[in-house]
Design a protein around this motif. Structure first.
Motif, PDB file in Angstrom:
ATOM      1  N   ALA A  86       0.841  -1.209   0.000  1.00 47.72           N
ATOM      2  CA  ALA A  86       0.000   0.000   0.000  1.00 47.72           C
ATOM      3  C   ALA A  86       0.871   1.252   0.000  1.00 47.72           C
ATOM      4  O   ALA A  86       1.909   1.318   0.665  1.00 47.72           O
ATOM      5  N   THR A  87       0.425   2.285  -0.757  1.00 39.00           N
ATOM      6  CA  THR A  87       1.139   3.543  -0.798  1.00 39.00           C
ATOM      7  C   THR A  87       0.776   4.380   0.423  1.00 39.00           C
ATOM      8  O   THR A  87      -0.161   4.055   1.175  1.00 39.00           O
ATOM      9  N   GLU A  88       1.501   5.469   0.604  1.00 37.70           N
ATOM     10  CA  GLU A  88       1.227   6.336   1.759  1.00 37.70           C
ATOM     11  C   GLU A  88      -0.163   6.937   1.661  1.00 37.70           C
ATOM     12  O   GLU A  88      -0.859   7.085   2.672  1.00 37.70           O
ATOM     13  N   LYS A 139       0.103   4.554  16.642  1.00 38.71           N
ATOM     14  CA  LYS A 139       1.522   4.267  16.523  1.00 38.71           C
ATOM     15  C   LYS A 139       1.834   3.622  15.166  1.00 38.71           C
ATOM     16  O   LYS A 139       2.830   3.956  14.523  1.00 38.71           O
ATOM     17  N   ALA A 140       0.970   2.739  14.756  1.00 40.90           N
ATOM     18  CA  ALA A 140       1.192   2.074  13.471  1.00 40.90           C
ATOM     19  C   ALA A 140       1.107   3.059  12.315  1.00 40.90           C
ATOM     20  O   ALA A 140       1.905   3.008  11.372  1.00 40.90           O
ATOM     21  N   PHE A 141       0.134   3.969  12.386  1.00 37.94           N
ATOM     22  CA  PHE A 141      -0.023   4.963  11.313  1.00 37.94           C
ATOM     23  C   PHE A 141       1.196   5.862  11.235  1.00 37.94           C
ATOM     24  O   PHE A 141       1.717   6.131  10.137  1.00 37.94           O
ATOM     25  N   LYS A 142       1.682   6.325  12.393  1.00 36.64           N
ATOM     26  CA  LYS A 142       2.849   7.206  12.399  1.00 36.64           C
ATOM     27  C   LYS A 142       4.104   6.457  11.952  1.00 36.64           C
ATOM     28  O   LYS A 142       4.989   7.055  11.327  1.00 36.64           O
ATOM     29  N   ALA A 143       4.178   5.167  12.306  1.00 38.21           N
ATOM     30  CA  ALA A 143       5.347   4.405  11.889  1.00 38.21           C
ATOM     31  C   ALA A 143       5.437   4.286  10.388  1.00 38.21           C
ATOM     32  O   ALA A 143       6.527   4.113   9.833  1.00 38.21           O
ATOM     33  N   LEU A 144       4.277   4.387   9.698  1.00 41.32           N
ATOM     34  CA  LEU A 144       4.280   4.233   8.253  1.00 41.32           C
ATOM     35  C   LEU A 144       4.242   5.572   7.518  1.00 41.32           C
ATOM     36  O   LEU A 144       4.455   5.600   6.299  1.00 41.32           O
ATOM     37  N   THR A 145       3.983   6.666   8.252  1.00 44.23           N
ATOM     38  CA  THR A 145       3.870   7.980   7.581  1.00 44.23           C
ATOM     39  C   THR A 145       4.850   9.009   8.119  1.00 44.23           C
ATOM     40  O   THR A 145       5.382   9.811   7.350  1.00 44.23           O
ATOM     41  N   ASP A 146       5.139   9.018   9.419  1.00 40.04           N
ATOM     42  CA  ASP A 146       6.078   9.970  10.009  1.00 40.04           C
ATOM     43  C   ASP A 146       7.505   9.486   9.765  1.00 40.04           C
ATOM     44  O   ASP A 146       7.833   8.342  10.030  1.00 40.04           O
ATOM     45  N   GLU A 147       8.355  10.392   9.279  1.00 38.95           N
ATOM     46  CA  GLU A 147       9.707  10.011   8.883  1.00 38.95           C
ATOM     47  C   GLU A 147      10.538   9.521  10.057  1.00 38.95           C
ATOM     48  O   GLU A 147      11.193   8.465   9.989  1.00 38.95           O
ATOM     49  N   GLU A 148      10.498  10.258  11.166  1.00 41.29           N
ATOM     50  CA  GLU A 148      11.320   9.886  12.331  1.00 41.29           C
ATOM     51  C   GLU A 148      10.839   8.566  12.951  1.00 41.29           C
ATOM     52  O   GLU A 148      11.639   7.680  13.263  1.00 41.29           O
TER      53      GLU A 148
END
Length: 694
Positions: free
Chosen positions: A116-118, A159-168
């Motif tokens: 899946a893409t961002e 947490k899962a969403f940020k792990a896949l979208t937030d760079e850090e």
């Protein structure tokens, strides 16, 4: 990365601990139970057909009991319980939630594909927020959802969403496997937390005190005491002491039976009221006039006196039961019948200990009495009873009909079979003693009894021509199994009666150790069938004992060597007797003086009556110088022409061989060369012995 140790308060790792301990118990115990038995009684064949006897069900019941003792039921149950515990621990491991061991996966938490893409991830997350956001989701008791569980679930999704979208956060996940970065390593100790909780320490100490201070010493002491209270012959130490007191250098077979009744095992078997139950009825039956000359059970006047001199109790009843068993007395009481056939296996075990005591004194008569007592116990025949009672359907009345009422000597099994078939049928069938079916069954069994016939017996020293004082001597017996009464035997190859010296380097043969053939090395020892003993409540593999004795002094010269397996097959592929020559060897030190020593060789089978062999053998001890002279004669060569001795011989007109040329000489030179003839070395060093059958 820091490491954090904590207690397994959720019992997530505790099953692994129990599984490991259970496996340490289950694996070796299972191996000891399932490994192939090395007991000869478990691997031998049986003599067929088997004729049923009275009280067959009682005898078979006791055989099963003896079998269970050998199988070690405790080990079987221990293995079953250990594997049951292992299976239960595996079940707990499979069904118990182990969240600490789960790998956190943001794709799995959000429920999106890894491709899946961002943009697709953000779109999917917005749809999830409409359902799982704490402001949208409602607690539902039917689904077991609470406000706390809703909040925890939404935190994981965030947490899962940020792990896949937030760079850090994505870098933390890719590098450390967690969106929050490096995590501490938590190791759970496999003990439930309640064990070390406040207030439970005293109970833990109590449990440890019981395990280490009470149970462990108890089981170790019980094991140690169990090892120490029995001798090497597996009888109680107290029983060995009683047998030692009963020993006499003039003891007879009946005396051995009396001595065996002193075993402590009978005190345990007939404890309490069992010692007095039915004793008067039992003695009345065995002492009554009957099938044997003196009493119904075959007691002599001396044996009867010994029985009557005993005090009332377990020993007197045990002795009465032994005589009832030997005389095959029919008892009406079920309990007495059960005890009657229970005493025999114990008596045979005690008799092994008595054999060891007899060997300590090195007297011939007590040792032979013990061996013969073993034969009578296994065959359920009183001392002096006819060997024909070993055959099915043969009773004292049948034996008297066959031997003749006036006969003072008994006919052996081989003596019966040596009669012509017509004569046997007249004595056994025409006289009405046996039916045709009974006769055929008896003869079929008789023809299968293992009679070991000695073909040759001699002494030798490995690698020497002569036997010198104090040398290491081998006594070699060449024998073959012959069906009783067999007349037209195949001739023996003289080479098979020889015993060539072993090849150099064969340490087993040089030291006299038995070397089995390929079949025996493959785990299949070649052994005779189990002893045909329908009354004996235990399977028994027969043994043959060979020993040398001084008949004049009544002393044992060379202690017995026992044989239960042999180096060549007893039967061919068709099931017929192979008549193969079997080699029995025993090794001992030669006497220190020169001379001729005549010994009596005794070959005794512990399972069959009337099949012993007694034969005179002579050991010749020569001077050591005689052997040395032979060696020197073989080493001396004729003088050569270049030597002084050769020139002197040439002046006398004697033929003198030329000096041998080196190995590099030409073929033409070697043709002119003459040498001395060398005698062939003789490896066999057998000593001729006089062997006269008695």
């Amino acid at each position: 990365m820091s490491t954090d140790y904590n207690y397994d308060d959720q019992a997530q790792f505790f099953p692994y601990f129990i599984l490991t301990i259970s496996a340490l118990v289950a694996i070796p115990t299972t191996y000891s139970v399932l490994k192939p038995s090395k007991e000869l009684a478990d691997t031998a064949t049986r003599i067929e057909p088997t004729a049923k006897v009275k009280y067959q069900d009682v005898i078979e019941g006791h055989r099963k009991v003896e079998k269970r003792k050998e199988l070690k039921t405790k080990r079987i149950w221990t293995a079953v319980l250990a594997w049951s515990m292992i299976a239960y621990m595996f079940y707990l491991i499979m069904v118990t939630a182990r969240t600490a061991l789960k790998i956190w996966d943001p794709y799995d938490v959000l429920g999106v594909a890894r491709s899946a893409t961002e943009k697709q991830i953000k779109s999917h997350y917005r749809r999830l927020s409409l359902t799982y956001h704490p402001d949208k989701a409602q607690p539902d008791a039917s689904k077991n959802t609470t406000i706390e569980s809703i909040n925890e679930q939404w935190v994981e999704m965030t947490k899962a969403f940020k792990a896949l979208t937030d760079e850090e956060i994505r870098n933390n996940y890719l590098q450390y496997g967690h969106p929050d970065g490096k995590q501490s390593f938590s190791m759970g100790i496999a003990l439930p937390k309640f064990i070390v909780s406040d207030g439970n320490g005293k109970y833990v100490l109590l449990i440890y005190g019981l395990l280490l201070g009470v149970l462990l010493p108890y089981f170790v002491g019980r094991w140690w005491y169990g090892q120490q209270k029995r001798t090497r012959d597996k009888v109680l130490v107290a029983s060995a002491g009683h047998l030692f007191k009963e020993y006499d250098h003039e003891i007879t077979e009946g005396g051995v039976i009396n001595a065996l009744s002193s075993g402590q095992e009978y005190q345990d078997m007939l404890e309490g009221s069992k010692a007095d139950h039915g004793i008067s009825k039992l003695e009345q039956r065995i002492l009554a006039p009957g099938q044997f000359p003196a009493t119904a059970a075959g007691l002599s006047l001396k044996d009867r006196k010994k029985l009557e001199e005993l005090d009332e109790g377990a020993r007197r009843k045990a002795l009465a039961l032994l005589w009832a068993y030997l005389g095959r007395i029919e008892l009406d009481d079920k309990e007495l019948v059960s005890e009657q056939y229970q005493v025999a296996p114990t008596a045979r075990l005690l008799n092994q200990s008595f054999v060891s005591i007899a060997l300590a004194y090195m007297n011939t008569a007590p040792l032979l009495a013990a061996y013969h007592a073993s034969q009578h116990i296994i065959q359920a025949i009183p001392p002096g009873g006819s060997p024909l009672l070993q055959l099915p359907y043969f009773t004292p009345d049948v034996v008297r009909s066959i031997e003749g009422a006036e006969s003072r000597t008994h006919l052996t099994v081989q003596g019966l079979l040596e009669l012509s078939d017509a004569e046997r049928r007249i004595r056994c069938v025409s006289s009405g003693a046996l039916s045709k079916e009974q006769y055929n069954t008896s003869m079929a069994v008789a023809s299968q009894l293992p009679l070991l016939k000695v073909e040759s017996a001699f002494f030798k020293v490995v690698g020497e021509r002569f036997i010198t004082p104090s040398s290491l001597v081998q006594f070699v017996v060449k024998a073959r199994f012959v069906p009783p009464g067999k007349k037209d035997l195949p001739p023996v190859d003289p080479k098979e009666l020889e015993d060539p010296d072993p090849v150099e380097g064969d340490l087993d043969a040089l030291h006299g150790r038995k070397k089995e053939d390929k079949e025996a090395e493959a785990g299949k020892p070649i052994q005779p069938p189990l002893a045909y003993a329908p009354y004996f409540a235990q399977d028994h593999a027969p043994q043959w004992h060979v020993f040398l004795a001084d008949s004049k002094q009544g002393k044992i010269v060379v202690p017995p060597f026992s044989f239960s397996t042999f180096n060549k097959p007893l039967f061919d592929k068709m099931g017929e007797p192979s008549y193969a020559i079997q080699t029995l060897k025993m090794q001992f030190g030669a006497p220190p003086q020169v001379g001729r020593y005549t010994f009596t060789m005794n070959l005794v089978c512990d399972s069959y009556i009337g099949m012993d062999t007694r034969q005179e053998v002579t050991l010749v001890i020569d001077e050591a110088s005689k052997a040395q002279d032979i060696v020197e004669e073989e080493d001396i060569s004729e003088p050569e022409e270049d030597s002084i001795a050769g020139q002197v011989s040439a002046l006398k007109g004697d033929h003198v061989p030329r000096k041998k040329k080196p190995a590099a000489a030409t073929a033409e030179d070697s043709d002119d060369e003459s040498g001395t003839d060398e005698e062939d070395d003789v490896s066999e060093t057998d000593t001729d012995t006089d062997t006269d059958d008695e």
